[in-house]
Design a protein around this motif. Structure first.
Motif, PDB file in Angstrom:
ATOM      1  N   LEU A 210       0.827  -1.209   0.000  1.00 30.84           N
ATOM      2  CA  LEU A 210       0.000   0.000   0.000  1.00 30.84           C
ATOM      3  C   LEU A 210       0.860   1.256   0.000  1.00 30.84           C
ATOM      4  O   LEU A 210       0.609   2.192  -0.771  1.00 30.84           O
ATOM      5  N   GLY A 211       1.884   1.282   0.855  1.00 30.85           N
ATOM      6  CA  GLY A 211       2.770   2.444   0.888  1.00 30.85           C
ATOM      7  C   GLY A 211       3.515   2.641  -0.424  1.00 30.85           C
ATOM      8  O   GLY A 211       3.645   3.764  -0.916  1.00 30.85           O
ATOM      9  N   SER A 212       3.959   1.553  -0.999  1.00 29.78           N
ATOM     10  CA  SER A 212       4.658   1.640  -2.290  1.00 29.78           C
ATOM     11  C   SER A 212       3.716   2.055  -3.406  1.00 29.78           C
ATOM     12  O   SER A 212       4.105   2.788  -4.320  1.00 29.78           O
ATOM     13  N   SER A 213       2.466   1.617  -3.333  1.00 28.66           N
ATOM     14  CA  SER A 213       1.478   2.019  -4.338  1.00 28.66           C
ATOM     15  C   SER A 213       1.222   3.517  -4.290  1.00 28.66           C
ATOM     16  O   SER A 213       1.083   4.167  -5.334  1.00 28.66           O
ATOM     17  N   ALA A 214       1.163   4.070  -3.088  1.00 26.00           N
ATOM     18  CA  ALA A 214       0.961   5.520  -2.960  1.00 26.00           C
ATOM     19  C   ALA A 214       2.122   6.279  -3.590  1.00 26.00           C
ATOM     20  O   ALA A 214       1.917   7.278  -4.291  1.00 26.00           O
ATOM     21  N   ILE A 215       3.345   5.786  -3.374  1.00 26.32           N
ATOM     22  CA  ILE A 215       4.512   6.442  -3.963  1.00 26.32           C
ATOM     23  C   ILE A 215       4.491   6.321  -5.489  1.00 26.32           C
ATOM     24  O   ILE A 215       4.748   7.295  -6.206  1.00 26.32           O
ATOM     25  N   LEU A 216       4.175   5.131  -5.991  1.00 25.12           N
ATOM     26  CA  LEU A 216       4.124   4.942  -7.452  1.00 25.12           C
ATOM     27  C   LEU A 216       3.052   5.813  -8.093  1.00 25.12           C
ATOM     28  O   LEU A 216       3.282   6.413  -9.147  1.00 25.12           O
ATOM     29  N   ARG A 217       1.880   5.878  -7.465  1.00 23.34           N
ATOM     30  CA  ARG A 217       0.806   6.708  -8.030  1.00 23.34           C
ATOM     31  C   ARG A 217       1.201   8.179  -8.043  1.00 23.34           C
ATOM     32  O   ARG A 217       0.904   8.903  -8.991  1.00 23.34           O
ATOM     33  N   TYR A 218       1.876   8.640  -7.009  1.00 25.59           N
ATOM     34  CA  TYR A 218       2.319  10.030  -6.984  1.00 25.59           C
ATOM     35  C   TYR A 218       3.352  10.284  -8.081  1.00 25.59           C
ATOM     36  O   TYR A 218       3.283  11.300  -8.779  1.00 25.59           O
ATOM     37  N   ARG A 219       4.294   9.366  -8.241  1.00 20.56           N
ATOM     38  CA  ARG A 219       5.341   9.548  -9.254  1.00 20.56           C
ATOM     39  C   ARG A 219       4.782   9.496 -10.675  1.00 20.56           C
ATOM     40  O   ARG A 219       5.352  10.087 -11.586  1.00 20.56           O
ATOM     41  N   GLN A 220       3.662   8.773 -10.861  1.00 22.16           N
ATOM     42  CA  GLN A 220       3.039   8.701 -12.181  1.00 22.16           C
ATOM     43  C   GLN A 220       2.087   9.862 -12.425  1.00 22.16           C
ATOM     44  O   GLN A 220       1.526   9.985 -13.504  1.00 22.16           O
ATOM     45  N   GLY A 221       1.877  10.709 -11.414  1.00 23.02           N
ATOM     46  CA  GLY A 221       0.983  11.853 -11.562  1.00 23.02           C
ATOM     47  C   GLY A 221      -0.479  11.510 -11.372  1.00 23.02           C
ATOM     48  O   GLY A 221      -1.344  12.316 -11.705  1.00 23.02           O
ATOM     49  N   MET A 222      -0.790  10.338 -10.837  1.00 19.16           N
ATOM     50  CA  MET A 222      -2.186   9.928 -10.664  1.00 19.16           C
ATOM     51  C   MET A 222      -2.644  10.022  -9.211  1.00 19.16           C
ATOM     52  O   MET A 222      -3.803   9.769  -8.914  1.00 19.16           O
ATOM     53  N   GLY A 223      -1.757  10.359  -8.300  1.00 23.13           N
ATOM     54  CA  GLY A 223      -2.111  10.403  -6.889  1.00 23.13           C
ATOM     55  C   GLY A 223      -2.938  11.627  -6.563  1.00 23.13           C
ATOM     56  O   GLY A 223      -2.629  12.743  -6.981  1.00 23.13           O
ATOM     57  N   ARG A 224      -4.016  11.422  -5.825  1.00 27.80           N
ATOM     58  CA  ARG A 224      -4.847  12.550  -5.405  1.00 27.80           C
ATOM     59  C   ARG A 224      -4.281  13.130  -4.122  1.00 27.80           C
ATOM     60  O   ARG A 224      -3.809  12.415  -3.265  1.00 27.80           O
ATOM     61  N   GLY A 225      -4.363  14.433  -3.986  1.00 27.54           N
ATOM     62  CA  GLY A 225      -3.897  15.084  -2.766  1.00 27.54           C
ATOM     63  C   GLY A 225      -2.466  15.552  -2.824  1.00 27.54           C
ATOM     64  O   GLY A 225      -1.999  16.202  -1.904  1.00 27.54           O
ATOM     65  N   GLY A 226      -1.751  15.184  -3.865  1.00 28.34           N
ATOM     66  CA  GLY A 226      -0.382  15.648  -4.031  1.00 28.34           C
ATOM     67  C   GLY A 226       0.609  14.991  -3.094  1.00 28.34           C
ATOM     68  O   GLY A 226       0.378  13.907  -2.559  1.00 28.34           O
ATOM     69  N   LEU A 227       1.696  15.696  -2.876  1.00 23.04           N
ATOM     70  CA  LEU A 227       2.790  15.170  -2.065  1.00 23.04           C
ATOM     71  C   LEU A 227       2.399  14.948  -0.600  1.00 23.04           C
ATOM     72  O   LEU A 227       2.771  13.921  -0.025  1.00 23.04           O
ATOM     73  N   PRO A 228       1.645  15.860   0.036  1.00 23.42           N
ATOM     74  CA  PRO A 228       1.294  15.607   1.450  1.00 23.42           C
ATOM     75  C   PRO A 228       0.499  14.317   1.646  1.00 23.42           C
ATOM     76  O   PRO A 228       0.767  13.562   2.587  1.00 23.42           O
ATOM     77  N   ALA A 229      -0.436  14.046   0.776  1.00 21.18           N
ATOM     78  CA  ALA A 229      -1.229  12.816   0.898  1.00 21.18           C
ATOM     79  C   ALA A 229      -0.349  11.590   0.666  1.00 21.18           C
ATOM     80  O   ALA A 229      -0.496  10.581   1.365  1.00 21.18           O
ATOM     81  N   CYS A 230       0.559  11.677  -0.280  1.00 18.62           N
ATOM     82  CA  CYS A 230       1.475  10.563  -0.555  1.00 18.62           C
ATOM     83  C   CYS A 230       2.347  10.276   0.658  1.00 18.62           C
ATOM     84  O   CYS A 230       2.520   9.123   1.052  1.00 18.62           O
ATOM     85  N   VAL A 231       2.874  11.321   1.265  1.00 23.71           N
ATOM     86  CA  VAL A 231       3.741  11.153   2.426  1.00 23.71           C
ATOM     87  C   VAL A 231       2.965  10.570   3.601  1.00 23.71           C
ATOM     88  O   VAL A 231       3.437   9.659   4.281  1.00 23.71           O
ATOM     89  N   VAL A 232       1.755  11.076   3.838  1.00 18.30           N
ATOM     90  CA  VAL A 232       0.959  10.591   4.975  1.00 18.30           C
ATOM     91  C   VAL A 232       0.578   9.125   4.784  1.00 18.30           C
ATOM     92  O   VAL A 232       0.737   8.300   5.698  1.00 18.30           O
ATOM     93  N   VAL A 233       0.070   8.779   3.608  1.00 15.00           N
ATOM     94  CA  VAL A 233      -0.372   7.403   3.371  1.00 15.00           C
ATOM     95  C   VAL A 233       0.805   6.435   3.405  1.00 15.00           C
ATOM     96  O   VAL A 233       0.746   5.381   4.057  1.00 15.00           O
ATOM     97  N   SER A 234       1.879   6.776   2.715  1.00 15.59           N
ATOM     98  CA  SER A 234       3.015   5.845   2.673  1.00 15.59           C
ATOM     99  C   SER A 234       3.702   5.745   4.036  1.00 15.59           C
ATOM    100  O   SER A 234       4.081   4.650   4.458  1.00 15.59           O
ATOM    101  N   ALA A 235       3.844   6.856   4.747  1.00 13.07           N
ATOM    102  CA  ALA A 235       4.471   6.800   6.072  1.00 13.07           C
ATOM    103  C   ALA A 235       3.614   5.985   7.034  1.00 13.07           C
ATOM    104  O   ALA A 235       4.147   5.163   7.797  1.00 13.07           O
ATOM    105  N   ALA A 236       2.304   6.189   7.004  1.00 13.58           N
ATOM    106  CA  ALA A 236       1.427   5.415   7.888  1.00 13.58           C
ATOM    107  C   ALA A 236       1.496   3.928   7.561  1.00 13.58           C
ATOM    108  O   ALA A 236       1.562   3.087   8.467  1.00 13.58           O
TER     109      ALA A 236
END
Length: 109
Positions: free
Chosen positions: A61-87
């Motif tokens: 799940l954490g890796s998926s959040a990082i991959l989605r952010y790097r592909q430009g498909m992650g919602r919420g931008g960098l803060p959401a990616c950091v929160v989801v992957s860190a959690a």
């Protein structure tokens, strides 16, 4: 003509997300084989390994959040990616810390 049509079809490679979840599946299969082998060898199942079984999915799940952010498909931008992957990674580590002593305690007889 069928052979020529098959040769001309382009090769479709797996996406990074598909590869990631395939590796998570490989980890689960290794864990299940080891658990089954232990159960067959000693006649008892291991207890208290729920956290150990949850950790690969949380890492995925954490890796998926990082991959989605790097592909430009992650919602919420960098803060959401950091929160989801860190959690997800912190929960995976916490589950491993809790389940490994319970697992090792069953090996000492």
């Amino acid at each position: 003509m069928d052979e020529q049509e098959k040769e001309q079809q382009p090769i479709k490679y797996a996406t990074p997300m598909q590869r990631l979840w395939a590796w998570v599946g490989v980890v689960y299969m290794v864990i299940l084989v080891l658990l089954t082998t232990y159960a067959l060898a000693f006649g008892a199942y291991l207890r208290g390994i729920g956290g150990l079984m949850l950790a690969p999915a949380l890492c995925g799940l954490g890796s998926s959040a990082i991959l989605r952010y790097r592909q430009g498909m992650g919602r919420g931008g960098l803060p959401a990616c950091v929160v989801v992957s860190a959690a997800a990674f912190l929960l995976a580590v916490w589950n491993l810390i809790r389940s490994i002593p319970a697992l090792l305690g069953q090996f000492v007889r």
